[in-house]
Scaffold this motif. Structure first.
Motif, PDB file in Angstrom:
ATOM      1  N   ASP A 122       0.669   6.089  -4.314  1.00  0.00           N
ATOM      2  CA  ASP A 122       0.742   6.806  -3.042  1.00  0.00           C
ATOM      3  C   ASP A 122      -0.033   6.069  -1.964  1.00  0.00           C
ATOM      4  O   ASP A 122      -1.045   5.417  -2.228  1.00  0.00           O
ATOM      5  CB  ASP A 122       0.194   8.226  -3.194  1.00  0.00           C
ATOM      6  N   GLU A 123       0.437   6.200  -0.747  1.00  0.00           N
ATOM      7  CA  GLU A 123      -0.141   5.456   0.372  1.00  0.00           C
ATOM      8  C   GLU A 123      -1.636   5.689   0.522  1.00  0.00           C
ATOM      9  O   GLU A 123      -2.404   4.758   0.760  1.00  0.00           O
ATOM     10  CB  GLU A 123       0.584   5.859   1.661  1.00  0.00           C
ATOM     11  N   ASP A 124      -2.080   6.944   0.360  1.00  0.00           N
ATOM     12  CA  ASP A 124      -3.494   7.254   0.557  1.00  0.00           C
ATOM     13  C   ASP A 124      -4.346   6.926  -0.668  1.00  0.00           C
ATOM     14  O   ASP A 124      -5.556   7.120  -0.652  1.00  0.00           O
ATOM     15  CB  ASP A 124      -3.676   8.728   0.929  1.00  0.00           C
ATOM     16  N   GLU A 125      -3.711   6.412  -1.742  1.00  0.00           N
ATOM     17  CA  GLU A 125      -4.457   6.066  -2.946  1.00  0.00           C
ATOM     18  C   GLU A 125      -4.387   4.584  -3.281  1.00  0.00           C
ATOM     19  O   GLU A 125      -4.975   4.141  -4.262  1.00  0.00           O
ATOM     20  CB  GLU A 125      -3.925   6.870  -4.149  1.00  0.00           C
ATOM     21  N   GLN A 126      -3.687   3.794  -2.465  1.00  0.00           N
ATOM     22  CA  GLN A 126      -3.466   2.402  -2.819  1.00  0.00           C
ATOM     23  C   GLN A 126      -4.748   1.565  -2.790  1.00  0.00           C
ATOM     24  O   GLN A 126      -4.852   0.575  -3.506  1.00  0.00           O
ATOM     25  CB  GLN A 126      -2.416   1.773  -1.903  1.00  0.00           C
ATOM     26  N   ASN A 127      -5.738   1.968  -2.003  1.00  0.00           N
ATOM     27  CA  ASN A 127      -6.996   1.213  -1.965  1.00  0.00           C
ATOM     28  C   ASN A 127      -7.794   1.363  -3.249  1.00  0.00           C
ATOM     29  O   ASN A 127      -8.695   0.576  -3.532  1.00  0.00           O
ATOM     30  CB  ASN A 127      -7.852   1.662  -0.778  1.00  0.00           C
ATOM     31  N   GLU A 128      -7.448   2.379  -4.050  1.00  0.00           N
ATOM     32  CA  GLU A 128      -8.128   2.590  -5.324  1.00  0.00           C
ATOM     33  C   GLU A 128      -7.493   1.764  -6.445  1.00  0.00           C
ATOM     34  O   GLU A 128      -8.045   1.667  -7.532  1.00  0.00           O
ATOM     35  CB  GLU A 128      -8.080   4.076  -5.702  1.00  0.00           C
TER      36      GLU A 128
END
Length: 211
Positions: A122-128
């Motif tokens: 998901d876009e808001d989880e890609q940094n993880e």
């Protein structure tokens, strides 16, 4: 028996970044089983691609044309061919924090196009996600950037028959496992020797205490 012309299943996932081009890409998989390297042709352009591949065993010719939502950078994109599919890691040309809203320019739903949930984040989880996400695409290493046109501006019209075997083709050794000595049983007589040595050590210890 005449060959059947079909549209292959296409799976896709993506990542986005407004600062790091390496994390700003589309991951595309065209499912074309039993299509040899000599029977593949891919024309990749900044705005889309045209693919055709023939399976002699399945008597099928796969064909698909895609027009992307936005442009990609051909020179920084990668291709890997296996016995099951053709995988592509397509670098988005424009950096951006937001995901593409869809893969194709046309908003109409394509029946052959599906989300690759094994690779989607998901876009808001890609940094993880791991920093080296897809860094080893297709096994990594030399050859991934060495396909015809991969390093220059002329990327279109890749003829896989000229690749001499194709990058990423399975070797057939996937089920082979390395031998290990970790669980080997003791050799004959070795177990008895170990027991005798332990008993002798225990006797020496008792003599030291009693003295």
């Amino acid at each position: 028996m005449a060959e059947t012309k079909v549209t292959p299943e296409v799976l896709w996932a993506q990542r986005s970044s407004n600062v790091d081009p390496e994390k700003n890409f589309v991951y595309l998989t065209i499912s074309v089983p039993d299509v040899p390297t000599a029977n593949l042709k891919l024309d990749l352009k900044p705005t889309g691609l045209s693919f055709e591949g023939r399976s002699d065993t399945l008597k099928k010719t796969y064909h698909v044309e895609l027009e992307f939502y936005a442009e990609i950078d051909q020179a920084e994109s990668k291709i890997n061919h296996t016995a099951r599919d053709v995988e592509m890691k397509l670098r988005k040309k424009e950096l951006g924090e937001a995901y593409w809203p869809r893969l194709l320019k046309d908003a109409k739903k394509a029946h052959f196009l599906k989300t690759d949930f094994d690779k989607w984040v998901d876009e808001d989880e890609q940094n993880e996600a791991a920093e080296d996400d897809f860094a080893n695409f297709g096994g990594g290493g030399p050859g991934m950037g060495g396909l015809p046109g991969m390093g220059g501006g002329d990327f279109g019209g890749i003829d896989f028959s000229k690749l001499g075997g194709g990058a990423g083709m399975p070797t057939g050794d996937d089920d082979d496992e390395e031998d290990s000595d970790d669980d080997m049983p003791p050799l004959e007589g070795e177990e008895e020797g170990e027991k005798a040595e332990k008993a002798e050590d225990a006797t020496d210890a008792k003599e030291v205490v009693s003295s």
